[in-house]
Design an enzyme around this catalytic site. Sequence first.
Site, PDB file in Angstrom:
ATOM      1  N   ARG A  63      11.450   3.967   2.856  1.00 34.34           N
ATOM      2  CA  ARG A  63      11.140   2.999   3.916  1.00 34.34           C
ATOM      3  C   ARG A  63      12.403   2.214   4.205  1.00 34.34           C
ATOM      4  O   ARG A  63      13.095   1.773   3.276  1.00 34.34           O
ATOM      5  CB  ARG A  63      10.030   2.052   3.470  1.00 34.34           C
ATOM      6  CG  ARG A  63       9.866   0.880   4.413  1.00 34.34           C
ATOM      7  CD  ARG A  63       8.619   0.087   4.159  1.00 34.34           C
ATOM      8  NE  ARG A  63       7.438   0.834   4.570  1.00 34.34           N
ATOM      9  CZ  ARG A  63       6.219   0.310   4.630  1.00 34.34           C
ATOM     10  NH1 ARG A  63       6.026  -0.950   4.312  1.00 34.34           N
ATOM     11  NH2 ARG A  63       5.189   1.039   5.004  1.00 34.34           N
ATOM     12  N   LYS A  69      25.289  -3.815  -2.165  1.00 32.88           N
ATOM     13  CA  LYS A  69      26.756  -3.764  -2.351  1.00 32.88           C
ATOM     14  C   LYS A  69      27.428  -3.023  -1.207  1.00 32.88           C
ATOM     15  O   LYS A  69      28.629  -2.803  -1.215  1.00 32.88           O
ATOM     16  CB  LYS A  69      27.076  -3.025  -3.654  1.00 32.88           C
ATOM     17  CG  LYS A  69      26.510  -3.656  -4.887  1.00 32.88           C
ATOM     18  CD  LYS A  69      26.913  -2.789  -6.091  1.00 32.88           C
ATOM     19  CE  LYS A  69      26.273  -3.298  -7.359  1.00 32.88           C
ATOM     20  NZ  LYS A  69      26.450  -2.319  -8.455  1.00 32.88           N
ATOM     21  N   HIS A 109       5.711   6.085  11.279  1.00 32.89           N
ATOM     22  CA  HIS A 109       5.132   5.906   9.939  1.00 32.89           C
ATOM     23  C   HIS A 109       4.153   7.066   9.728  1.00 32.89           C
ATOM     24  O   HIS A 109       2.937   6.882   9.722  1.00 32.89           O
ATOM     25  CB  HIS A 109       4.428   4.552   9.876  1.00 32.89           C
ATOM     26  CG  HIS A 109       4.043   4.087   8.511  1.00 32.89           C
ATOM     27  ND1 HIS A 109       4.040   4.922   7.398  1.00 32.89           N
ATOM     28  CD2 HIS A 109       3.645   2.864   8.057  1.00 32.89           C
ATOM     29  CE1 HIS A 109       3.656   4.205   6.341  1.00 32.89           C
ATOM     30  NE2 HIS A 109       3.410   2.973   6.719  1.00 32.89           N
ATOM     31  N   ARG A 115       0.803  -1.225   0.000  1.00 31.08           N
ATOM     32  CA  ARG A 115       0.000   0.000   0.000  1.00 31.08           C
ATOM     33  C   ARG A 115       0.833   1.270   0.000  1.00 31.08           C
ATOM     34  O   ARG A 115       0.567   2.205  -0.753  1.00 31.08           O
ATOM     35  CB  ARG A 115      -0.894   0.069   1.248  1.00 31.08           C
ATOM     36  CG  ARG A 115      -2.265  -0.489   1.060  1.00 31.08           C
ATOM     37  CD  ARG A 115      -2.737  -1.018   2.376  1.00 31.08           C
ATOM     38  NE  ARG A 115      -1.857  -2.097   2.770  1.00 31.08           N
ATOM     39  CZ  ARG A 115      -2.002  -3.355   2.370  1.00 31.08           C
ATOM     40  NH1 ARG A 115      -3.011  -3.686   1.638  1.00 31.08           N
ATOM     41  NH2 ARG A 115      -1.144  -4.294   2.733  1.00 31.08           N
ATOM     42  N   THR A 116       1.822   1.335   0.882  1.00 28.31           N
ATOM     43  CA  THR A 116       2.519   2.599   1.030  1.00 28.31           C
ATOM     44  C   THR A 116       3.221   2.979  -0.267  1.00 28.31           C
ATOM     45  O   THR A 116       3.061   4.087  -0.782  1.00 28.31           O
ATOM     46  CB  THR A 116       3.513   2.539   2.210  1.00 28.31           C
ATOM     47  OG1 THR A 116       2.786   2.138   3.362  1.00 28.31           O
ATOM     48  CG2 THR A 116       4.162   3.886   2.459  1.00 28.31           C
TER      49      THR A 116
HETATM   50  C1  NCD Z   1       2.113  -1.009   8.119  1.00 21.35           C
HETATM   51  C2  NCD Z   1       3.609  -0.810   8.200  1.00 21.35           C
HETATM   52  O1  NCD Z   1       4.320  -1.031   7.229  1.00 21.35           O
HETATM   53  O2  NCD Z   1       4.039  -0.397   9.265  1.00 21.35           O
HETATM   54  N1  NCD Z   1       1.655  -1.182   6.824  1.00 21.35           N
HETATM   55  C3  NCD Z   1       1.384  -0.086   6.059  1.00 21.35           C
HETATM   56  O3  NCD Z   1       2.249   0.705   5.758  1.00 21.35           O
HETATM   57  N2  NCD Z   1       0.118   0.129   5.711  1.00 21.35           N
HETATM   58  C4  NCD Z   1       1.591  -2.015   9.067  1.00 21.35           C
HETATM   59  C5  NCD Z   1       2.165  -3.394   9.072  1.00 21.35           C
HETATM   60  O4  NCD Z   1       3.061  -3.725   8.298  1.00 21.35           O
HETATM   61  O5  NCD Z   1       1.681  -4.189   9.873  1.00 21.35           O
END
Ligand code: NCD
Length: 306
Positions: free
Chosen positions: A101, A80, A129, A51-52
Site C-alpha cells: 500500500r 531514509k 484497490h 483491515r487490509t
Molecule cells: C479503504 C481504503 O483504504 O481505500 N479502506 C480499506 O482498505 N478497507 C477505504 C477508506 O480508507 O476509506
Amino acid sequence: MKHLISPLDLSVSELKEILDLAGEIINEPKKYANSCNGKKLATLFYEPSTRTRLSFEAAMLNLGGSVLGFSSADSSSAAKGESVADTIRVISSYADICAMRHPKEGAPLVASTYSSIPVINAGDGGHNHPTQTLTDLLTIRTLKGRLNNLTVGFCGDLKFGRTVHSLINAMVRYENINFVLISPDELKIPTYLREEVLDANQIPFKEVKVLEDVMPELDLLYMTRVQKERFFNEEDYIRLKDSFILDSKKMEYAKSDMLVLHPLPRVNEISTEVDDDPRAVYFKQAEYGVYVRMALIMKLLEVKAC
Ligand code: NCD
C-alpha cells in the site's frame, strides 16, 4: 509470474475462479490450513491500514504461511529516502509474495517491474484497490446471489475513493449494471472513469446530489468515507465531510433487500443505528476480505489445498 495491480489484471473468468475458491474456503477452511506451509508474505504498508493489512496477514496465517513487513513508511527505510524499486528488489529475496500500500498512485506498478515475486496492490493513492474489489464482489455475490442485473449506488467521495474506482472498473464487465453516483459536485468520479470506462462501454449511469431521491431504485448502496488525507486544504474537507449521513430514516426509503456496503473505516457517513439493520453488511464484508485474500494468495502462488 502474475501480479495484481489493477482490477482489470484479472479476467472475468479468473475473478470467478477466485470467488469460487473463496466460497470453498468458507465452507471447508481446514482443507486449506497447510496450503502455504513454508511460504512468506511481506506486507509493505506506506499508508495506514487496519483491515487490509491484517486480513492479508490473517489470510496467510490461515494458509499455514508466515508474515513479515512494516506498517508505516516511518518505520521502513523509505524514511531514509530508499526507493520503492530498491526496497522490492531486496524484499524479493526475503518473501514469496508481497502486498503493498502506497500513497503514490502507480507505486505498486513500479514495484512489480523490479520484483521477482508477485506484487499485490493493497491501495495506491486515490487510484485503485483491487483486493477491496475482490472483497466487495464476494460480498455481493454471496449475499445478493448475483453480480449482474444490479442498480448500484455509490455515495460519498467518488473522486478520491479508490475502492469506488476499482469496483466500477470491475463491475462494468457484468451484464445489465446501472450506476447511480451520489456525491457533491466537488467529489464526482474522475473524468477518466466517466469517459474511458462508463461512456466507452455505454454503461448507464446518472449523477445526483440527494441520496433520499434515489434510495428506492438501488439494489446496493456502497457508502464511502470522505478521504481526508487526499484533500489539498482542510477547509474543503470540513465543508464536504458530512455531505451524506445514512441513518435509519433514510433506510426507510430503500428496498427491503437492498444491501449497504462500506469498505470501512467509517467516520460519520453511516450512523451507528444502521448497524442493526439486516441490510447493513459492512462488517460481514470485512470478514469476507480474509477468505478472498486467501484465495488470491493461493492463485498467485499457484498452490492447492493439501
Ligand atoms: C479503504 C481504503 O483504504 O481505500 N479502506 C480499506 O482498505 N478497507 C477505504 C477508506 O480508507 O476509506
